[in-house]
Design a protein around this motif. Structure first.
Motif, PDB file in Angstrom:
ATOM      1  N   LEU B 348      35.758  57.908  42.253  1.00 18.89           N
ATOM      2  CA  LEU B 348      34.713  56.932  42.544  1.00 18.89           C
ATOM      3  C   LEU B 348      33.554  57.624  43.253  1.00 18.89           C
ATOM      4  O   LEU B 348      33.764  58.493  44.108  1.00 18.89           O
ATOM      5  CB  LEU B 348      35.257  55.806  43.430  1.00 18.89           C
ATOM      6  CG  LEU B 348      36.422  54.998  42.868  1.00 18.89           C
ATOM      7  CD1 LEU B 348      36.720  53.821  43.790  1.00 18.89           C
ATOM      8  CD2 LEU B 348      36.151  54.516  41.454  1.00 18.89           C
ATOM      9  N   CYS B 368      40.814  57.366  39.457  1.00 18.13           N
ATOM     10  CA  CYS B 368      40.326  56.157  40.127  1.00 18.13           C
ATOM     11  C   CYS B 368      39.274  55.502  39.233  1.00 18.13           C
ATOM     12  O   CYS B 368      38.302  56.150  38.867  1.00 18.13           O
ATOM     13  CB  CYS B 368      39.730  56.499  41.483  1.00 18.13           C
ATOM     14  SG  CYS B 368      40.922  57.288  42.572  1.00 18.13           S
ATOM     15  N   PRO B 371      35.808  50.213  39.873  1.00 19.77           N
ATOM     16  CA  PRO B 371      35.569  49.759  41.245  1.00 19.77           C
ATOM     17  C   PRO B 371      34.868  48.400  41.304  1.00 19.77           C
ATOM     18  O   PRO B 371      34.097  48.054  40.409  1.00 19.77           O
ATOM     19  CB  PRO B 371      34.656  50.851  41.818  1.00 19.77           C
ATOM     20  CG  PRO B 371      33.939  51.404  40.627  1.00 19.77           C
ATOM     21  CD  PRO B 371      34.899  51.298  39.471  1.00 19.77           C
ATOM     22  N   PHE B 382      39.878  49.047  43.483  1.00 16.31           N
ATOM     23  CA  PHE B 382      39.798  49.835  42.256  1.00 16.31           C
ATOM     24  C   PHE B 382      41.194  50.068  41.708  1.00 16.31           C
ATOM     25  O   PHE B 382      42.190  49.755  42.368  1.00 16.31           O
ATOM     26  CB  PHE B 382      39.074  51.165  42.522  1.00 16.31           C
ATOM     27  CG  PHE B 382      39.788  52.066  43.505  1.00 16.31           C
ATOM     28  CD1 PHE B 382      39.671  51.872  44.871  1.00 16.31           C
ATOM     29  CD2 PHE B 382      40.578  53.114  43.049  1.00 16.31           C
ATOM     30  CE1 PHE B 382      40.327  52.694  45.772  1.00 16.31           C
ATOM     31  CE2 PHE B 382      41.237  53.954  43.945  1.00 16.31           C
ATOM     32  CZ  PHE B 382      41.105  53.738  45.315  1.00 16.31           C
TER      33      PHE B 382
END
Lengths: 239, 419
Positions: B348, B368, B371, B382
């Protein structure tokens, strides 16, 4: 190395030759004349005459109700035709086209598949087909939905350019939601290794990058699975 | 090393991310927590213990409090009077006292917040309700408390929608902000994707293949009714309400070209915003409704672009990396968070909406993705390797959202403040 091969060939020939000859031998033999054991009779006995006729042209046996059987025949013919058409559909549906990672251009191997499909669609203008666009599991869900749609659209445009009626084709994207092949569980680890070296899913992985639990065979299996999922699948929805 | 660097970045960022309240000296370097004592509750001991436990975990959720351990307490006679000295001695700045009474299956909860050093009562609230609403009374108090201390409520009356993989497909689920009581909103037995809250928090938009095509459905949460509202041939995905709730931005693929369209609440197209032969997807509105960030592959790989709705100008926002997706505009308007591939992993990132500052928010060996901001912009939810996590921006702490729900979860979307 090469010498060894030649030697082996020679030995084989030597071994085979007598066999081959032995086989041919009877053909070369001259048949011996048969000597009659008894003297032939001076007068031949009369032989009763037999009239021989060529057999008549055979007719197919008719069983009760000629009319019905012809209908049935037509039906059978129709069914055979349908069977072969269904076979054609299966063949049409059975062949997917594949794409490179994050790409939606038609590759040469896909083009030749599409040419076949276009030919068939033109011969069967009543057939309607759904092109499904799919992606591998790399990337975001929403982007992959969009990417799958672009793939299906590329395939459609290609077919239309080859003269297929656009109304015969509809498209849908399933993104990464319906993989053709669910990659083995270890592909998560393979993906991590490739990720951490910045290797794209369709690129080669040097063996030095692999950990103790991952072999090149496993990498290969994953790449094959992913590659099989970056595809367009064709479904006949009406005929 | 990398982690330390990341932490350093976050510490530098603190003044902008954390709350500007009188109770925390935001000019001081480092992340400081306020020592707070939660006295044992009076009244019904069973409900008291329960309510107190919820309150403590809520306080810890924020990352702004140091909840003092009970064994340091000096003890106090149960009375209406507060002996501030005794709390001062153990280092408490703030004190919460509570009393809960039970009659039948109903409770009455009194909660009071004190400034120990000033000897002041900052907040006093009384809540009543059925027993199963006890935790929500505590949550409501927490938002009151945050309002008093920081000038703004936090996430205690919010929910998170997400996609949950079941045996027969993917369904839309919601859960409380703390992962309590995840529950399904759809039983389509089909693929459902990309849930997005309405600005008032009463409805959800999502995409489903229920009728074959990926169409947009509108789900009224209170009524429990889902209605198909955007169903053009081709894609109908990533539908997002404008902040004034009057319009929806959505990706459609009309006549073979993919674009982001503005449609009204009934699904009628008002105008085309972005269109090209390539990919245009994942629109997210600026909180003032004047701009739209989205993902496009016009440069050859997915990058984030911003469309100015007043000038119709499109500018590229991200240049670092070659795979940047899933933008989400902060409710404060200053930053856009997104997922990008760096060193082979999805991480992110936060970028200022003018592109001037980029900050990496996550690190490590997992991916990741997807979000979504909390309405107070202090948290980001997330998905990490198909599980949901919450990132607390004030100290960079990441914790799992759903501790007990097994299985694959994805595409979380944080609700606005729910009243």
């Amino acid at each position: 190395m090469r010498k060894n091969h030649l030697l082996a060939l020679f030995v084989a020939l030597v071994l085979i030759f007598p066999l081959a000859c032995a086989h041919k031998k009877p053909a070369l033999e001259v048949p011996q004349a048969v000597t009659p054991k008894e003297k032939a009779p001076a007068k031949e006995a009369a032989i009763p005459e037999q009239v021989v006729k060529a057999p008549e042209e055979g007719k197919v046996a008719k069983v009760e109700g000629e009319q019905l059987s012809e209908e049935e025949l037509a039906k059978q013919k129709q069914m055979a035709k349908e069977r072969s058409f269904k076979q054609e559909i299966r063949q049409f549906e059975g062949e997917d086209i594949y794409f490179d990672f994050d790409k939606y251009n038609i590759r040469p191997d896909a083009a030749s598949v599409l040419e076949k499909k276009a030919q068939w669609l033109k011969v069967h203008p009543n057939v309607r087909v759904l092109i499904e666009g799919h992606c591998d599991e790399w990337g975001s869900e929403e982007y992959n939905l969009a990417l799958g749609e672009r793939r299906a659209n590329s395939a459609k445009e290609f077919l239309v350019n080859l003269g297929v009626d656009p109304s015969q084709i509809s498209i849908i994207s399933y993104g990464e939601e319906k993989p053709a092949v669910v990659p083995p569980a270890y592909c998560k680890d393979v993906q991590k290794i490739m990720h951490s070296h910045g290797i794209r899913p369709n690129h080669e992985v040097p063996s030095v990058y692999l950990g103790p639990n991952i072999t090149l065979c496993m990498v290969d299996a994953c790449q094959k699975a992913w590659a099989k999922n970056r595809r367009c699948h064709f479904v006949v929805i009406q005929y | 090393m990398k982690r330390a660097f990341l932490l350093g970045l976050l510490i530098l960022l603190l003044p902008t991310l954390c709350w500007g309240i009188v109770y925390i000296d935001i000019e001081a370097p480092g992340h400081k927590t306020l020592p707070i004592a939660v006295a044992p509750f009076m009244g019904n001991p069973v409900l008291g213990t329960k309510a107190r436990q919820i309150l403590k975990s809520d306080l810890e959720y924020t990352g702004f409090f140091n909840v003092l351990k009970e064994d340091t307490f000096l003890g106090e006679k149960p009375s209406a009077e507060v002996d501030f000295k005794r709390w001062q001695l153990i280092g408490a700045y703030l004190l919460i006292k509570g009393r809960v009474e039970k009659s039948g299956n109903r409770f009455q909860l009194d909660l009071r917040l004190y400034d120990v050093n000033k000897g002041l009562e900052l907040l006093a609230k009384r809540y009543t309700g059925a027993e199963n609403a006890l935790r929500y009374a505590v949550h409501r108090f927490m938002d009151n408390l945050m309002q008093v201390l920081s000038g703004e409520p936090s996430v205690f009356q919010t929910m998170i929608a997400f996609v949950y993989k079941t045996k027969r497909g993917k369904e839309i689920y919601i859960t409380d902000f703390d992962g309590y009581r995840p529950r399904s909103l759809t039983q389509f037995h089909n693929i459902c994707l990309s849930p997005k809250w309405s600005p008032l928090g009463d409805k959800l938009l999502f995409t489903s293949y229920k009728r074959g095509n990926p169409d947009v459905y509108l789900l009224d949460i209170k009524k429990g009714i889902a209605k198909r509202i955007i169903h053009y041939p081709g894609l109908n995905i990533g539908a997002t309400w404008s902040p004034d709730a009057k319009r929806i931005a959505v990706t459609l693929s009309i006549k073979g070209r993919q674009g982001i369209y503005l449609v009204n609440n009934k699904g009628r197209i008002e105008r085309c915003l972005v269109r090209s032969s390539g990919i245009n997807v994942s629109p997210t509105w600026s909180p003032d409704g004047k701009k739209l960030a989205f993902v496009s592959d016009r440069s050859g790989c997915p990058q984030i672009y911003i469309l100015d709705l007043t000038t119709n100008k499109i500018s590229r926002l991200t240049y670092e990396g070659n795979y940047n997706v899933s933008p989400a505009w902060s409710p404060k308007g200053d930053y856009i968070v997104y997922a990008g591939i760096k060193d082979g992993h999805f991480q992110l990132f936060m970028i200022r909406s003018d592109g001037s500052v980029i900050k990496q928010l996550t690190d490590g060996d997992s991916d990741c993705q997807s979000p979504s901001w909390s309405p107070d912009a202090r948290f980001i939810v997330f998905s990490r390797d198909k599980r949901l996590f919450v990132l607390r921006l004030c100290d960079g702490k990441v914790f799992p959202l759903l501790k007990t729900l097994p299985g694959e979860q994805s595409q979380p979307n944080w609700s606005p403040w729910l009243k």
